[in-house]
Design a protein around this motif. Structure first.
Motif, PDB file in Angstrom:
ATOM      1  N   ALA A   1       0.943  -1.434  -0.014  1.00  0.00           N
ATOM      2  CA  ALA A   1       0.179  -0.214   0.319  1.00  0.00           C
ATOM      3  C   ALA A   1       0.774   0.751  -0.163  1.00  0.00           C
TER       4      ALA A   1
ATOM      5  N   TRP B   1       3.768   4.151  -2.434  1.00  0.00           N
ATOM      6  CA  TRP B   1       3.786   5.234  -3.404  1.00  0.00           C
ATOM      7  C   TRP B   1       3.146   4.404  -4.698  1.00  0.00           C
ATOM      8  N   ILE B   2       3.598   3.645  -5.297  1.00  0.00           N
ATOM      9  CA  ILE B   2       3.754   2.942  -6.368  1.00  0.00           C
ATOM     10  C   ILE B   2       1.729   2.093  -6.234  1.00  0.00           C
TER      11      ILE B   2
ATOM     12  N   TRP C   1       0.734  -4.767   5.839  1.00  0.00           N
ATOM     13  CA  TRP C   1       1.164  -5.755   6.981  1.00  0.00           C
ATOM     14  C   TRP C   1       0.243  -4.275   7.857  1.00  0.00           C
TER      15      TRP C   1
ATOM     16  N   ASN D   1      11.275  -5.504  -2.084  1.00  0.00           N
ATOM     17  CA  ASN D   1      11.956  -6.284  -3.509  1.00  0.00           C
ATOM     18  C   ASN D   1      12.073  -8.020  -2.059  1.00  0.00           C
TER      19      ASN D   1
ATOM     20  N   HIS E   1       8.779  -9.760  -2.628  1.00  0.00           N
ATOM     21  CA  HIS E   1       8.516 -10.472  -3.965  1.00  0.00           C
ATOM     22  C   HIS E   1       8.549 -12.164  -4.944  1.00  0.00           C
TER      23      HIS E   1
ATOM     24  N   GLU F   1       6.336  -5.693  -9.645  1.00  0.00           N
ATOM     25  CA  GLU F   1       6.740  -4.802  -9.284  1.00  0.00           C
ATOM     26  C   GLU F   1       8.367  -4.756  -9.858  1.00  0.00           C
ATOM     27  N   LYS F   2       9.684  -4.238 -10.615  1.00  0.00           N
ATOM     28  CA  LYS F   2      10.806  -4.455 -10.551  1.00  0.00           C
ATOM     29  C   LYS F   2      11.387  -3.678  -9.260  1.00  0.00           C
TER      30      LYS F   2
ATOM     31  N   TRP G   1      13.681   1.065   3.780  1.00  0.00           N
ATOM     32  CA  TRP G   1      13.673  -0.511   3.366  1.00  0.00           C
ATOM     33  C   TRP G   1      14.282  -0.476   1.985  1.00  0.00           C
TER      34      TRP G   1
HETATM   35  N1  LIG Z   1       7.706   0.950 -11.592  1.00  0.00           N
HETATM   36  C1  LIG Z   1       8.598   1.921 -11.265  1.00  0.00           C
HETATM   37  O1  LIG Z   1       9.297   2.895 -11.780  1.00  0.00           O
HETATM   38  C2  LIG Z   1       8.361   1.696  -9.707  1.00  0.00           C
HETATM   39  C3  LIG Z   1       8.615   2.728  -8.911  1.00  0.00           C
HETATM   40  C4  LIG Z   1       8.568   3.026  -7.464  1.00  0.00           C
HETATM   41  C5  LIG Z   1       8.938   1.568  -6.990  1.00  0.00           C
HETATM   42  N2  LIG Z   1       8.343  -0.082  -7.540  1.00  0.00           N
HETATM   43  C6  LIG Z   1       8.802  -0.756  -7.288  1.00  0.00           C
HETATM   44  O2  LIG Z   1       7.203  -0.983  -6.299  1.00  0.00           O
HETATM   45  C7  LIG Z   1       7.759  -1.530  -4.892  1.00  0.00           C
HETATM   46  C8  LIG Z   1       7.416  -0.844  -4.098  1.00  0.00           C
HETATM   47  O3  LIG Z   1       7.957   0.244  -3.427  1.00  0.00           O
HETATM   48  P1  LIG Z   1       6.845   1.517  -2.766  1.00  0.00           P
HETATM   49  O4  LIG Z   1       7.888   2.654  -3.900  1.00  0.00           O
HETATM   50  O5  LIG Z   1       5.871   1.246  -3.397  1.00  0.00           O
HETATM   51  O6  LIG Z   1       7.579   1.298  -1.831  1.00  0.00           O
HETATM   52  P2  LIG Z   1       6.662   2.165  -0.474  1.00  0.00           P
HETATM   53  O7  LIG Z   1       7.901   2.001   0.016  1.00  0.00           O
HETATM   54  O8  LIG Z   1       6.758   3.224  -0.931  1.00  0.00           O
HETATM   55  O9  LIG Z   1       5.542   1.318  -0.207  1.00  0.00           O
HETATM   56  C9  LIG Z   1       5.995  -0.405  -0.084  1.00  0.00           C
HETATM   57  C10 LIG Z   1       4.660  -1.085   1.103  1.00  0.00           C
HETATM   58  O10 LIG Z   1       5.373  -2.054   1.781  1.00  0.00           O
HETATM   59  C11 LIG Z   1       5.514  -2.370   2.709  1.00  0.00           C
HETATM   60  N3  LIG Z   1       5.944  -2.769   3.927  1.00  0.00           N
HETATM   61  C12 LIG Z   1       7.302  -1.973   4.284  1.00  0.00           C
HETATM   62  N4  LIG Z   1       8.442  -2.525   4.864  1.00  0.00           N
HETATM   63  C13 LIG Z   1       7.856  -3.935   4.743  1.00  0.00           C
HETATM   64  C14 LIG Z   1       8.452  -4.894   5.329  1.00  0.00           C
HETATM   65  N5  LIG Z   1       8.882  -5.374   5.724  1.00  0.00           N
HETATM   66  N6  LIG Z   1       7.296  -6.194   5.435  1.00  0.00           N
HETATM   67  C15 LIG Z   1       5.905  -6.132   4.654  1.00  0.00           C
HETATM   68  N7  LIG Z   1       5.642  -5.047   4.005  1.00  0.00           N
HETATM   69  C16 LIG Z   1       6.315  -3.961   4.018  1.00  0.00           C
HETATM   70  C17 LIG Z   1       4.928  -0.892   3.421  1.00  0.00           C
HETATM   71  O11 LIG Z   1       4.508  -0.394   4.594  1.00  0.00           O
HETATM   72  C18 LIG Z   1       4.522   0.041   2.094  1.00  0.00           C
HETATM   73  O12 LIG Z   1       2.936  -1.027   1.970  1.00  0.00           O
HETATM   74  C19 LIG Z   1       9.513  -1.992  -5.180  1.00  0.00           C
HETATM   75  O13 LIG Z   1       9.828  -2.841  -5.525  1.00  0.00           O
HETATM   76  C20 LIG Z   1       9.487  -1.059  -5.881  1.00  0.00           C
HETATM   77  O14 LIG Z   1      11.468  -1.481  -6.669  1.00  0.00           O
HETATM   78  C21 LIG Z   1       8.456   0.199  -9.488  1.00  0.00           C
END
Ligand SMILES: NC(=O)c1ccc[n+]([C@@H]2O[C@H](COP(=O)([O-])OP(=O)(O)OC[C@H]3O[C@@H](n4cnc5c(N)ncnc54)[C@H](O)[C@@H]3O)[C@@H](O)[C@H]2O)c1
Length: 322
Positions: A16, A18-19, A41, A80, A83, A100-101, A168
């Motif tokens: 939940a 950013w992406i 979580w 990551n 995943h 996601e990547k 993270w």
């Molecule tokens: N396609 C793109 O351009 C792009 C851009 C940003 C992120 N991403 C990828 O998307 C994925 C998420 O990135 P994001 O920017 O949304 O990250 P984020 O930190 O904003 O969100 C991560 C999510 O995972 C949860 N989380 C964090 N630590 C955790 C843990 N230890 N156990 C369980 N859940 C946990 C957070 O509460 C949140 O809901 C990553 O794999 C990132 O590489 C891709």
């Protein structure tokens, strides 16, 4: 159990952060997809995501969704390290996965994901989103039509200029690596896509931690030789003082000419490089492929190639390459 034909694809979101807003909007926009559940979580951010997009069901136990007969597919946007575990659980339960990547932290994890998809027949797709940008697609079509002649080399990068992530993303256990796995993978996959998806035959790299105090890399320079004879120079970074263009870009040098995806030296004021249409087109590829009974692209195998390049780059930089 899984959607085929014209039945809507019932999608659950894992994560939940950013992406996930991009993925949630993509599912909502698609006429043959339904946003049925979300798991994360932490309840507060999960509840906010559900409120923003009217998601009917939330849970802090993502495993409950893998076995749920009301769920056909999962979009995985967690750190990551999660995943592979999450994708394998859904794939083994016969649910399709858009992850996601980077697809995984290691080739071993990527292999296990690909094996789970092959074993169950469920579809595995990796969210290398730049493949769905109209400008990248247009350039690929020009390359495929031979407009640049033989592509001798590409030069590309994925960098954050004057900023870098925290949390993270800088934890080696949760992220699996630094700027190379975070941003470099975009540039590796874009170069490969533009070249027509060749295989890597050699990877050399110099990788370091130069701008910040964390136990992961924030500077990487790669030289990849591909099976079609092209070479790709790929740079990844966080906190670079300068980017020379947008957050990610690729140039092509061919025997018949030169092209660059985005010919800009500075992002225009307020410019957002990542756009909703990319994520909507990406989700549409999953929905279409499932309905047609074909493999979506980029596939798990495509995502694995990128992780393989990264793993070889780390081995090269650390002097452990075979
Ligand atoms: N396609 C793109 O351009 C792009 C851009 C940003 C992120 N991403 C990828 O998307 C994925 C998420 O990135 P994001 O920017 O949304 O990250 P984020 O930190 O904003 O969100 C991560 C999510 O995972 C949860 N989380 C964090 N630590 C955790 C843990 N230890 N156990 C369980 N859940 C946990 C957070 O509460 C949140 O809901 C990553 O794999 C990132 O590489 C891709």
């Amino acid at each position: 159990m899984t959607a085929t034909g014209s039945a809507p694809l019932r999608v659950a979101l894992l994560g939940a952060g950013w992406i996930m807003d991009f993925h949630a909007r993509a599912v909502l926009e698609h006429p043959r997809a339904e946003l049925v559940a979300a798991a994360s979580w932490r309840e507060p951010s999960l509840a906010k995501l559900a409120e923003r997009y009217g998601i009917p069901r939330t849970t802090t136990d993502w495993r409950a969704l893998a076995g749920d007969p009301e769920v056909d597919a999962a979009v995985i946007g967690t750190p990551n390290a999660l995943h592979a575990t999450q994708a394998i659980a859904f794939l083994e339960a016969g649910r399709h996965v858009l992850v996601e990547k980077p697809m995984a932290r290691t080739v071993a994890e990527a292999d296990a994901m690909v094996a789970a998809a092959r074993g169950s027949g469920a579809r595995l797709m990796v969210a290398h989103c730049w493949r769905f940008h109209a400008d990248v697609r247009a350039l690929r079509a020009r390359v495929a039509a031979g407009e640049l002649g033989e592509v001798v080399k590409t030069r590309g990068y994925g960098v954050h200029a004057r900023w870098g992530p925290s949390g993270w993303f800088t934890d080696p256990e949760l992220a699996g690596g630094g700027a190379l796995l975070d941003m470099g993978v975009h540039a590796v996959d874009t170069a490969r896509y533009l070249l027509g998806d060749p295989e890597p035959v050699r990877v050399c790299a110099a990788i370091g931690t130069r701008y910040g105090a964390y136990p992961v890399d924030d500077d990487a320079v790669l030289l990849i030789t591909w099976s079609n004879g092209s070479n790709s120079i790929v740079e990844a970074g966080w906190w670079q003082p300068h980017a020379g263009g947008l957050e990610a870009d690729t140039e092509l040098y061919g025997t018949g000419g030169y092209a660059r995806v985005w010919d800009l030296t500075e992002p225009p004021e307020g410019y957002e490089h990542l756009t909703q249409p990319m994520f909507s087109a990406q989700l549409a590829e999953l929905v279409d492929a499932v309905a047609a009974g074909r493999q979506p692209r980029p596939s798990g195998e495509d995502g694995r190639v990128v992780v393989q390049v990264v793993e070889r780059a780390y081995a090269s930089a650390h002097g452990t390459a075979p």
